[in-house]
Write an enzyme that holds these catalytic residues in place. Structure first.
Site: not given
Ligand code: F6R
Length: 241
Positions: A138, A143
């Site tokens: 995503h 999603e």
């Molecule tokens: C948050 C977002 C999400 C995150 C993804 C990865 O604004 O857009 O797409 O970038 O869920 O999250 P991390 O960096 O916590 O692994």
């Protein structure tokens, strides 16, 4: 897509911050698209340090965040509003009125989403979009099975996203089941995009993003169709490529 592999997370953060600062130094009123989550935190810290050293100035910068949980107000400690002020905005000289995040407690979802798209356009569009990536591919909260031309909209979060994000809540039951997010179509309109990923757990999805045919099953594959994308990852996230 340009792939840049660096040694570790620290180096991703430094490189990403330099790219953001270069953009802002080139165009003072740059419109930045920003992400939350674990991955960009190091980049925000580097940008704060650069700001304190006088290497970058955010006075005219405009920001639009990718997403917000539906049902959480801006004061909620797990809202992305809170995250952004807590992690980044409070430490720099950005003007409050130049910061944009979706309102997670809007009474009119349709109007909120349309207004967000309008404001992005009114500000001249996003110059540089920062992205993280979910383990399921995503981008924002788009999603798998999302339309690749989608605009800002309300989404149901995938089970794996709810589970992954439950680490920030007391209980998995507390994680909102829906969110407002820029669409893949909105993201694809950005002039430049930098996708950040770190660690072995992102290796599989990074490999798919680069090598799988473009498909809504892995929303990040849409980036193959953009003409200015940097995928900035560390060795661990690159080990399957
Ligand atoms: C948050 C977002 C999400 C995150 C993804 C990865 O604004 O857009 O797409 O970038 O869920 O999250 P991390 O960096 O916590 O692994």
């Amino acid at each position: 897509m340009k792939l840049v592999t660096v040694t570790n997370y620290h180096e991703i953060s430094v490189r990403a911050a330099q790219l953001v600062a270069n953009q802002v130094n080139k165009k003072k009123n740059t419109v930045l698209g920003l992400a939350t989550g674990q991955t960009p935190v190091g980049m925000y810290q580097e940008l704060i340090s650069m700001f304190k050293r006088g290497e970058v100035d955010f006075f005219e910068v405009v920001t639009f965040n990718l997403d917000e949980y539906y049902g959480l107000s801006s004061e909620h400690p797990q809202s992305y509003h809170h995250f952004m002020w807590d992690t980044f905005f409070q430490y720099i000289n950005i003007k409050k009125e130049n910061v944009h995040l979706l309102n997670g407690v809007t009474e009119n979802i349709n109007k909120e989403c349309k207004q967000y798209e309008y404001l992005i356009q009114k500000n001249g569009g996003i110059d540089l979009q920062i992205l993280g990536i979910g383990d399921n591919g995503h981008l924002g909260f788009n999603e798998p099975a999302i339309g690749l031309n989608s605009k800002t909209h309300l989404v149901n979060l995938a089970e794996e996203t709810i589970y992954a994000n439950s680490q920030y809540f007391n209980d998995v039951q507390e994680v909102p089941k829906q969110a407002l997010t820029m669409g893949i179509g909105t993201i694809m309109k950005a002039q430049k995009i930098i996708l950040l990923a770190s660690g072995r757990k992102k290796a599989h999805v990074i490999e798919s993003t680069i090598n799988c045919p473009v498909s809504s099953e892995v929303p990040a594959t849409a980036l193959q169709l953009h003409n200015d994308v940097i995928i900035l990852i560390d060795k661990e996230a690159a080990y399957k490529i």
